[in-house]
Motif scaffolding. Structure first.
Motif, PDB file in Angstrom:
ATOM      1  N   PHE A  46      25.458  54.372 -10.676  1.00  0.00           N
ATOM      2  CA  PHE A  46      26.430  53.770  -9.755  1.00  0.00           C
ATOM      3  C   PHE A  46      26.457  52.235  -9.817  1.00  0.00           C
ATOM      4  CE2 PHE A  46      28.093  56.877  -6.608  1.00  0.00           C
ATOM      5  CZ  PHE A  46      27.349  58.006  -6.927  1.00  0.00           C
TER       6      PHE A  46
ATOM      7  N   GLU B  17      19.149  58.652  -8.387  1.00  0.00           N
ATOM      8  CA  GLU B  17      20.170  59.294  -7.547  1.00  0.00           C
ATOM      9  C   GLU B  17      19.705  60.690  -7.096  1.00  0.00           C
ATOM     10  OE1 GLU B  17      22.790  58.220  -5.966  1.00  0.00           O
ATOM     11  OE2 GLU B  17      23.472  60.225  -5.383  1.00  0.00           O
ATOM     12  N   TRP B  18      18.629  60.745  -6.339  1.00  0.00           N
ATOM     13  CA  TRP B  18      18.148  61.966  -5.706  1.00  0.00           C
ATOM     14  C   TRP B  18      18.147  63.153  -6.678  1.00  0.00           C
ATOM     15  CZ3 TRP B  18      15.800  59.770  -1.911  1.00  0.00           C
ATOM     16  CH2 TRP B  18      16.357  58.697  -1.257  1.00  0.00           C
TER      17      TRP B  18
ATOM     18  N   PHE C   3      30.357  63.677 -10.277  1.00  0.00           N
ATOM     19  CA  PHE C   3      29.917  64.805  -9.449  1.00  0.00           C
ATOM     20  C   PHE C   3      30.996  65.892  -9.393  1.00  0.00           C
ATOM     21  CE2 PHE C   3      27.385  61.313  -8.111  1.00  0.00           C
ATOM     22  CZ  PHE C   3      26.281  61.761  -7.422  1.00  0.00           C
TER      23      PHE C   3
ATOM     24  N   TRP D 155      28.078  50.626  -3.194  1.00  0.00           N
ATOM     25  CA  TRP D 155      26.900  51.370  -3.642  1.00  0.00           C
ATOM     26  C   TRP D 155      26.975  51.473  -5.156  1.00  0.00           C
ATOM     27  CZ3 TRP D 155      22.476  52.965  -1.321  1.00  0.00           C
ATOM     28  CH2 TRP D 155      21.605  53.672  -2.165  1.00  0.00           C
TER      29      TRP D 155
ATOM     30  N   TYR E 220      33.035  58.152   0.136  1.00  0.00           N
ATOM     31  CA  TYR E 220      33.085  58.373  -1.312  1.00  0.00           C
ATOM     32  C   TYR E 220      34.304  59.179  -1.745  1.00  0.00           C
ATOM     33  CZ  TYR E 220      28.421  56.436  -1.755  1.00  0.00           C
ATOM     34  OH  TYR E 220      27.358  55.574  -1.742  1.00  0.00           O
TER      35      TYR E 220
ATOM     36  N   ASN F 128      20.424  56.858   8.063  1.00  0.00           N
ATOM     37  CA  ASN F 128      21.481  56.997   7.058  1.00  0.00           C
ATOM     38  C   ASN F 128      21.940  58.451   6.956  1.00  0.00           C
ATOM     39  OD1 ASN F 128      22.938  55.869   4.594  1.00  0.00           O
ATOM     40  ND2 ASN F 128      21.826  57.576   3.673  1.00  0.00           N
TER      41      ASN F 128
ATOM     42  N   ASN G 233      30.088  55.325   5.401  1.00  0.00           N
ATOM     43  CA  ASN G 233      29.846  55.611   3.976  1.00  0.00           C
ATOM     44  C   ASN G 233      30.988  56.517   3.530  1.00  0.00           C
ATOM     45  OD1 ASN G 233      27.388  54.377   4.429  1.00  0.00           O
ATOM     46  ND2 ASN G 233      26.136  56.098   3.719  1.00  0.00           N
TER      47      ASN G 233
END
Ligand code: NOJ
Length: 434
Positions: A395, A386-387, A314, A379, A284, A162, A282
């Motif tokens: 999300f 979320e890291w 973000f 997602w 965003y 990923n 992916n």
């Protein structure tokens, strides 16, 4: 007659959501992220992954929810540190648990897509330098072989790795993810090792399972010039596109290394020239870039956010046309395309509903122009860890209270379900807007 007509998707289109092991399973105590989370300051809101969504015990419940919401596919990852807790030692109970989860998915009529590496490394691998170390190519391949032997009869769609560009950027350029370094040369070395590992794993999967469909989940973030008429802005944008978007993808696709400081062929590639059966996208957001002589470290491109645009949590621009441009670009590979991730975080749900609808309209636009898009994975299914943002940027189509574990579908879950069930964005939805 109204202004709108139904926007249809191809037969057998996959409608799903995507998740990653560490973000949902809980108590993945034996990997680099768990260790990283324990140091104050590493996670913005001071939280840790903890029990996460408790998927190690409760995955089936959430998959039932997904099936009831009209989804016919799910992308998830397997956790290396559970399957190989110590070098060369395999935990068969972990593999059995994954068989249960994937079996459940299948029984609910959902096609699994399995990611083999989604950002986390076993601690023992991290201690040996993980992806900085060439040896990881061989160790990853041994892991892939074990997983495909154990799960291959239930899975035909595989993502080896990923977002290699994001993994390298966040860990070795931005330094806000483990191992927390700022060292561009090593970032490229990490990407080269990942490209080589993909080529080797691609071969292994096909040896064990000739009909498998193998790809990666590539994060494409188009860099667009602030002033399209300015040659310097265009130059800055194109340099950033090359380094962040193109090099790693091209290397993994063709087995020809086109990474800075690493030209030539992937040594393991042999005579073959194609190592992807599908393109996994992916998407965003995009970035707007202007030339700035003082930013040599960023290839003379200063990123900025234009006034008046909608932002996500973000601080990034919501830019639905970007997904259309990416799909048109990837059509050049003449391979099936899966949108392996697309989504937004929102404490309420208005932005999420709008985001889903606007992006799906653009996906359908590309399909109507002949781009072979075969599936879309939002997602994500349930709010998860979320890291470095922790629990502060939800999300999910389904709200989760991380303390109590309570779940509640958001209105966007219903919107997505309506579209998935109809395999179309109906005129009614378009007329109502979001
Ligand atoms: C991409 C990553 O693959 C995923 O792990 C992450 O949660 C989402 N983007 C949202 O940032």
């Amino acid at each position: 007659m109204g202004q709108y007509k139904d926007l249809r998707f191809p037969a057998d289109f996959l409608w799903g959501t995507a998740t990653a092991a560490h973000q949902v399973e809980g108590h993945n105590t034996n990997n680099n992220w768990w260790a990283w989370e324990q140091t104050p300051g590493h996670i913005e809101d001071g939280t840790t992954s903890g029990r996460a969504c408790d998927w190690w015990n409760r995955a089936e419940e959430d998959l039932d929810r997904a099936a009831a919401l009209g989804q016919n596919a799910h992308r998830m990852s397997v956790e290396w540190s559970r399957i190989e807790p110590r070098p060369g030692e395999w935990d068969e109970t972990a593999l059995t648990r994954y068989r249960q989860i994937i079996g459940h998915m299948r029984r609910r009529g959902m096609e699994p897509m399995i990611t083999l590496h989604h950002f986390t490394n076993p601690l023992w691998l991290e201690e040996r330098g993980a992806w900085e170390n060439e040896e990881t190519i061989v160790l990853f391949n041994r892991f892939v072989e074990k997983v495909v032997e154990a799960l291959g009869d239930m899975v035909s769609l595989w993502c080896t790795i990923n977002e290699p560009n994001v993994y390298a950027y966040m860990g070795w350029a931005d330094g806000v993810w483990p191992p927390g370094k700022r060292d561009i040369r090593t970032a490229f070395k990490v990407m080269r090792h990942m490209a080589r590992a993909h080529v080797v794993a691609y071969r292994t999967i096909h040896r064990l399972q000739p009909d498998a469909q193998v790809g990666i989940a590539h994060h494409e973030r188009p860099f667009d010039p602030l002033r399209p008429g300015s040659a310097l802005d265009r130059l800055a944008a194109s340099l950033q596109n090359r380094v962040f978007n193109e090099c790693i993808f091209a290397s993994m696709y063709s087995g020809r290394l086109s990474l800075p400081l690493g030209w030539g062929r992937v040594p393991e590639a042999g005579d073959e020239s194609e190592f992807m059966d599908f393109v996994g996208l992916n998407y965003y957001t995009h970035e707007v870039v202007t030339f700035d002589l003082s930013r040599a470290g960023e290839l003379f491109g200063r990123r900025l956010v234009r006034d008046g645009v909608e932002l996500n949590l973000f601080g990034e621009e919501v830019y639905p046309e970007g997904i259309y441009h990416c799909l048109k670009k990837f059509a050049r590979y003449h391979k099936p395309i899966y949108i392996t991730e697309n989504g937004t975080s929102d404490h309420g749900d208005d932005r999420r509903r709008r985001y889903i609808l606007q992006h799906l309209v653009q996906v359908q636009r590309a399909i109507a122009e002949g781009v072979p898009v075969r599936g879309y994975f939002y997602w994500t299914l349930v709010d998860n860890f979320e890291w470095a943002k922790g629990w502060s940027t939800p999300f999910g189509l389904i709200y989760l209270d991380p303390a109590s574990g309570e779940r509640r579908p958001r209105p966007s879950a219903e919107l997505y379900a309506e579209i998935a069930r109809a395999n179309a964005i109906s005129r009614d939805i378009l007329e109502a807007g979001c």
